[in-house]
Scaffold this active site. Structure first.
Site, PDB file in Angstrom:
ATOM      1  N   ASP A   1     -10.883   1.696  -3.442  1.00  0.00           N
ATOM      2  CA  ASP A   1     -11.441   1.311  -2.139  1.00  0.00           C
ATOM      3  C   ASP A   1     -12.959   1.260  -2.192  1.00  0.00           C
ATOM      4  OD1 ASP A   1      -9.178   0.767  -0.741  1.00  0.00           O
ATOM      5  OD2 ASP A   1      -8.995   2.748   0.172  1.00  0.00           O
TER       6      ASP A   1
ATOM      7  N   ASP B   1       0.826  -1.209   0.000  1.00  0.00           N
ATOM      8  CA  ASP B   1       0.000   0.000   0.000  1.00  0.00           C
ATOM      9  C   ASP B   1       0.862   1.263   0.000  1.00  0.00           C
ATOM     10  OD1 ASP B   1      -2.378   1.435   0.072  1.00  0.00           O
ATOM     11  OD2 ASP B   1      -3.242   0.166   1.644  1.00  0.00           O
TER      12      ASP B   1
HETATM   13  C1  GLA Z   1      -5.806   1.768   2.164  1.00  0.00           C
HETATM   14  C2  GLA Z   1      -6.211   0.651   1.223  1.00  0.00           C
HETATM   15  C3  GLA Z   1      -7.276  -0.195   1.869  1.00  0.00           C
HETATM   16  C4  GLA Z   1      -6.768  -0.757   3.175  1.00  0.00           C
HETATM   17  C5  GLA Z   1      -6.317   0.374   4.078  1.00  0.00           C
HETATM   18  C6  GLA Z   1      -5.643  -0.135   5.328  1.00  0.00           C
HETATM   19  O1  GLA Z   1      -6.834   2.694   2.320  1.00  0.00           O
HETATM   20  O2  GLA Z   1      -6.632   1.159   0.007  1.00  0.00           O
HETATM   21  O3  GLA Z   1      -7.659  -1.242   1.009  1.00  0.00           O
HETATM   22  O4  GLA Z   1      -5.722  -1.657   2.928  1.00  0.00           O
HETATM   23  O5  GLA Z   1      -5.400   1.239   3.412  1.00  0.00           O
HETATM   24  O6  GLA Z   1      -5.236   0.870   6.158  1.00  0.00           O
END
Ligand code: GLA
Length: 725
Positions: free
Chosen positions: A523, A454
Site C-alpha cells: 500500500d 483483497d
Molecule cells: C487494502 C488494500 C488497498 C485498498 C483498501 C480498500 O488496504 O491494500 O489497496 O484496496 O484495502 O479498503
C-alpha cells in the site's frame, strides 16, 4: 526410467544447470547427496565416487552410525534436528520405518512411494527440477491404517553445504513489506513460524543461505520459498554433525490435519533455488519457472488506474466518470474501481459480505461506468474482499454462523475484530457458494475483466466447525477453499484476471499465484519505500506480476514528497499504473503522465520478458535495476537514489547482462521528467544525443554516474547497434 543411470541405486535429476543426485539405499528413504551445480553425466562408477566423496564418518560423540539425513529426516536417520514429519496417533508419536515400494524416475523428476505397513502409513515424495533449474518438492501422507492419525507437520528440506555460513530472512510491516535481515548462520535447529492465516507483511517469504553475506551478482546462494498463503514454518538445521538442511512447510495446528483411515494430506510445494551468481541467479530461476507456467499472463500488461487513493470511499458516479475519461486520455488501459461501491459501504465498518451494488450511491448500478470504461477502450476492474464479512452486513445478520470463529468464545467474537471485520468461513459450502454466486453474477453482468481480490486481516482463533459437528483449527481448509473459489471464478469466466492484494503485499506467495495473475506489492506508493519493496518482491516474482503504481506527492502512506520523474521511474520496474486522482493534475503533470504512459508501453515487453539484473554497488544510497532482453540486444535500467550519494564522485555503474562483444547506443529517457543532479559535473555520456559505446565498456568499466540528488532516478535505455561477433 532415468536416462542417465542404469543402476537403480541412484537417481540423477538434471535441468538448466542444476543437478539433484539421490541415492536409494537398500533400507529406508532416498538420500540427497547433492543439490547444486550440474555435475555433468555421471556413470554408476562416478556416482559411487560421489557417494564416497560425500560419505561421513561416525563422528565421535554421536550415534554409532554414519547415517545421512534422508529426503524426510527422522530420528532413525541418526538425525537429532527438527524431524521432517511429526505424526501422532492416540497421543503417541509414531516413528515410521519406511520401505520404498516404488521409485518413478525421469530426467528431472523422481516420485518415491514408501510404506510403513505396521503403522499403516504411505508416503509419496515428489521431487522435480522445473524450468530454470528451480527445484520443487512436495510430500503426501496417506493413512491406510485403521486408526486416526494427527499430522503435526510434514516439511520439505534439502541439504546445503556447511560453507553456507549466513542466513537471510525477511520481516516487514504495513506498508513496508519484505525487509531482509542477514545474520551469521544460527547454531542448532531454528524454526521461523507465522500464525496469521495469511502470509503477512512480515512473512518469511524466502529463506536464503549464503557463503558470506548475499550479493546481487556473485557468490553461492541457496533459497527456499513455500507456495502457501497462510501459516508457515521456515526452518534451518545447522547441527554440528550433519550437513545443514534448509526447508519449509505448512504450519498446522494440533487437530487441524486429522487423517481418518483412507485420508491423505498433501503439502504445498516447497521451492528451492540454488545460484552461483548471487541473488540475481536465484531470481532468474524463479522468473524462468514462473514464466514457463501455462497460466502465466503473456498479453501486454495494461497500464492501470486504480481509484483507491483517488477517491477512497467517496464514490460519486459523475466524478468517477470524469476520472475514467481523464485516464483514457492519458493512455490508461485498465480502470479499476476500488473499495466503496457495494451495499452500505460508506467506510470500512460495514458492508463486507454483501457483493451487490449500493443503489444509494450508484442509483443506476455500475453498468453505466463499466459501459463507459469499455467504450473508452479500457478494461474494467472491480475490488472485492470475498473472504471477509462485517457484522454490519445483511450477510452477517442472516448467517452469523458463517463467521470463522470459535463458537465456544461467548458472548461474541468482537475482541477478535480486525479493521472491524471478520473472516467468512469459506470452508462452509453454503458460504462459499453465496460468495461465488454474487461475484459471478456481477462479473457476467458488468463484463468485469479484472478483480482486485483483497484480504485485509489476520486470522485469529480460526475455528471451523465441520460437517461432522467437530470444531477444529480452520486455516488449512479456509486457504484451500479460497484457492478453489478463485480457480472456479476464473474457470467460469475465461480471460478474467485476478490480483492478490492483502493490505498491500501480505499475500504474494506462489500458492496464491497458482490461481491469480499479479500481486499488489504494497500500500506504499512512496517510490523510496517501493524501490526496496519491489526489489525483494521480484526476488521471486517476475516484474510483470508485481503491481507498481504512480501515486501523488506527498505519498499518502508516508507523507514524503518526491518528484514525478522518480515516481514514474520506480513504477516502470513492475506492472505499472496510477493510484492518483488524475483530475487534480496540473497541465504539465498531465503531459508528463501521458509521456510516461507511452514510455511504459514502449518498454513493457522488455521489462516483462527480460532478465532482471541488480548491480552490486558500494554506495548504500544507490539502487541499480536493469532488465535485459533474452538475446541481449536491448536493456533498460533505472538508477535511483534512496538517500544522498555518499561520495563527491559517485561510482561507475556496470550494465551487467549485456554482450561485451557488441556495440550499443545508450540514452537517457527523460520524457516524463528529468532527474536532478549538480549539473556542473555532468558526465559526458549524459549529453543530449544517444552515445554509441562498446558492450565491453558498459559491462567491464561502467558509466560514471552524476552526483544525483536524493530521491532521483535516471532511466537508461540501451540498444544493440551491431550484431554479435
Ligand atoms: C487494502 C488494500 C488497498 C485498498 C483498501 C480498500 O488496504 O491494500 O489497496 O484496496 O484495502 O479498503
Amino acid at each position: 526410467m532415468n536416462a542417465l543411470v542404469e543402476d537403480s541405486s541412484w537417481s540423477v535429476l538434471r535441468r538448466d544447470g542444476v543437478a539433484v543426485v539421490v541415492a536409494h539405499p537398500e533400507v529406508g528413504l532416498p538420500l540427497v547427496l547433492h543439490w547444486g551445480q550440474d555435475l555433468g553425466e555421471l556413470s554408476p562408477a562416478d556416482l559411487r565416487a560421489l557417494d564416497s566423496a560425500t560419505s561421513r564418518q561416525t563422528a565421535p560423540g554421536t550415534l554409532d552410525a554414519a547415517w545421512r539425513p534422508s529426503l524426510l529426516p527422522q530420528e532413525s536417520d541418526g538425525w537429532s534436528g527438527r524431524p521432517g514429519l511429526l505424526v501422532v496417533s492416540d497421543g503417541v508419536t509414531l516413528y515410521p520405518r519406511w520401505a520404498v515400494t516404488e521409485a518413478e524416475r525421469d530426467t528431472a523428476e523422481l516420485i518415491v512411494t514408501a510404506q510403513d505397513a505396521h503403522l499403516g502409513l504411505t508416503l509419496r515424495s515428489h521431487l522435480q527440477i522445473g524450468a530454470g533449474g528451480l527445484v520443487l518438492l512436495r510430500h503426501e501422507l496417506l493413512n491406510d491404517g485403521p486408526t486416526v492419525v494427527d499430522v503435526h507437520w510434514l516439511e520439505a528440506t534439502l541439504p546445503v553445504p556447511r560453507s553456507a555460513d549466513h542466513l537471510t530472512q525477511f520481516t516487514g510491516r504495513w506498508p513496508r513489506e519484505k525487509v531482509p535481515v542477514t545474520t551469521a548462520m544460527p547454531a542448532g535447529s531454528t524454526a521461523r513460524q507465522t500464525r496469521r492465516g495469511r502470509s503477512g507483511h512480515d512473512a518469511p517469504w524466502v529463506t536464503l543461505a549464503s557463503s558470506g553475506t548475499p550479493r546481487n551478482r556473485a557468490g553461492e546462494v541457496w533459497a527456499t520459498h513455500l507456495g502457501w498463503s497462510a501459516d508457515a514454518t521456515h526452518r534451518v538445521d545447522h547441527l554440528t554433525e550433519h550437513s545443514t538442511l534448509l526447508g519449509a512447510g505448512e504450519l498446522v495446528r494440533p487437530g487441524e490435519i486429522r487423517l481418518t483411515p483412507g485420508e491423505t494430506y498433501r503439502t504445498p510445494v516447497t521451492y528451492f533455488a540454488w545460484s552461483a551468481a548471487g541473488l540475481d541467479g536465484v531470481a532468474d530461476r524463479f522468473h524462468t519457472w514462473m514464466r514457463a507456467r501455462p497460466q502465466h499472463v503473456t498479453s501486454p500488461r495494461p497500464l492501470v488506474l486504480n481509484t483507491w487513493e483517488a477517491v477512497y470511499f467517496d464514490h460519486s458516479p459523475a466524478k468517477l466518470e470524469r476520472l475514467a475519461r481523464r485516464a483514457a486520455a492519458v493512455g490508461v488501459e485498465r480502470f479499476v474501481l476500488d473499495d466503496g461501491w457495494f451495499h452500505s459501504r460508506r467506510d470500512d465498518t460495514t458492508g463486507l459480505g454483501d457483493w451487490v451494488v449500493d443503489h444509494d450511491v450508484w442509483p443506476e448500478g455500475l453498468d453505466p461506468l463499466a459501459g463507459l470504461v469499455h467504450e473508452l477502450g479500457m478494461q474494467f476492474g472491480l475490488w472485492f474482499e470475498p473472504e471477509m464479512v462485517n457484522l454490519d452486513s445483511d450477510l452477517a445478520r442472516a448467517h452469523p454462523e458463517w463467521i470463522l470463529s470459535n463458537p465456544a468464545a461467548v458472548p461474541s467474537p468482537d475482541g477478535l475484530s480486525f479493521r472491524t471485520q471478520y473472516v467468512l468461513n469459506l470452508a462452509n459450502p453454503d458460504a462459499w457458494e453465496h460468495v461465488r454466486s454474487q461475484i459471478s453474477t456481477l462479473v457476467a453482468q458488468l463484463g468485469i475483466d479484472f478483480i482486485k481480490w483483497d484480504h485485509n486481516r489476520d486470522l485469529a482463533e480460526p475455528v471451523h466447525v465441520g460437517t461432522d459437528g467437530a470444531a477444529r483449527p480452520g486455516t488449512h481448509v479456509q486457504t484451500r477453499a479460497a484457492y478453489a473459489l478463485i480457480a472456479r471464478l476464473k474457470a467460469d469466466h475465461p480471460g478474467l484476471e485476478i490480483e492478490s492484494c492483502s493490505s498491500g503485499g501480505a499475500r504474494t506467495d506462489l500458492g496464491i499465484l497458482e490461481v491469480t495473475d499479479r500481486v499488489w506489492a504494497s500500500d506504499s506508493n512512496d517510490p523510496l519505500e517501493r524501490q526496496d519493496i519491489q526489489r525483494w518482491t521480484s526476488l521471486v516474482l517476475p516484474p510483470e506480476l508485481v503491481g507498481a503504481h504512480v501515486g501523488p506527492s506527498p505519498a499518502h502512506s508516508s507523507g514524503r514528497s518526491t518528484d514525478l520523474s522518480y515516481r514514474v521511474a520506480t513504477a516502470l520496474q513492475g506492472h505499472a499504473g496510477f493510484e492518483w486522482d488524475l483530475l487534480t493534475c496540473t497541465d504539465d503533470e498531465l503531459v508528463a503522465v501521458a509521456a510516461y504512459g507511452a514510455l511504459y508501453k514502449e518498454l513493457r515487453s522488455l521489462v516483462h520478458t527480460g532478465t532482471m539484473v541488480h548491480a552490486d554497488t558500494v554506495d548504500p544510497a544507490l539502487r541499480v535495476t536493469g532488465f535485459v532482453s533474452p538475446d541481449r540486444t536491448a536493456g533498460v535500467w533505472t538508477v535511483a537514489t534512496v538517500a544522498s550519494p555518499r561520495d563527491a564522485l559517485t561510482e561507475r555503474v556496470r550494465l551487467d547482462g549485456l554482450d561485451p562483444a557488441r556495440r550499443y547506443s545508450v540514452r537517457v529517457r527523460d520524457e516524463a521528467g528529468a532527474a536532478k543532479w549538480h549539473r556542473w559535473i555532468t558526465p559526458g555520456w549524459l549529453g543530449k544525443d544517444a552515445m554509441d559505446i562498446p558492450g565491453s565498456v558498459l559491462t567491464g568499466v561502467g558509466l560514471q554516474l552524476p552526483t544525483l540528488w536524493p530521491m532521483q532516478a535516471l532511466i537508461i535505455q540501451v540498444a544493440a547497434t551491431t550484431p554479435p561477433e
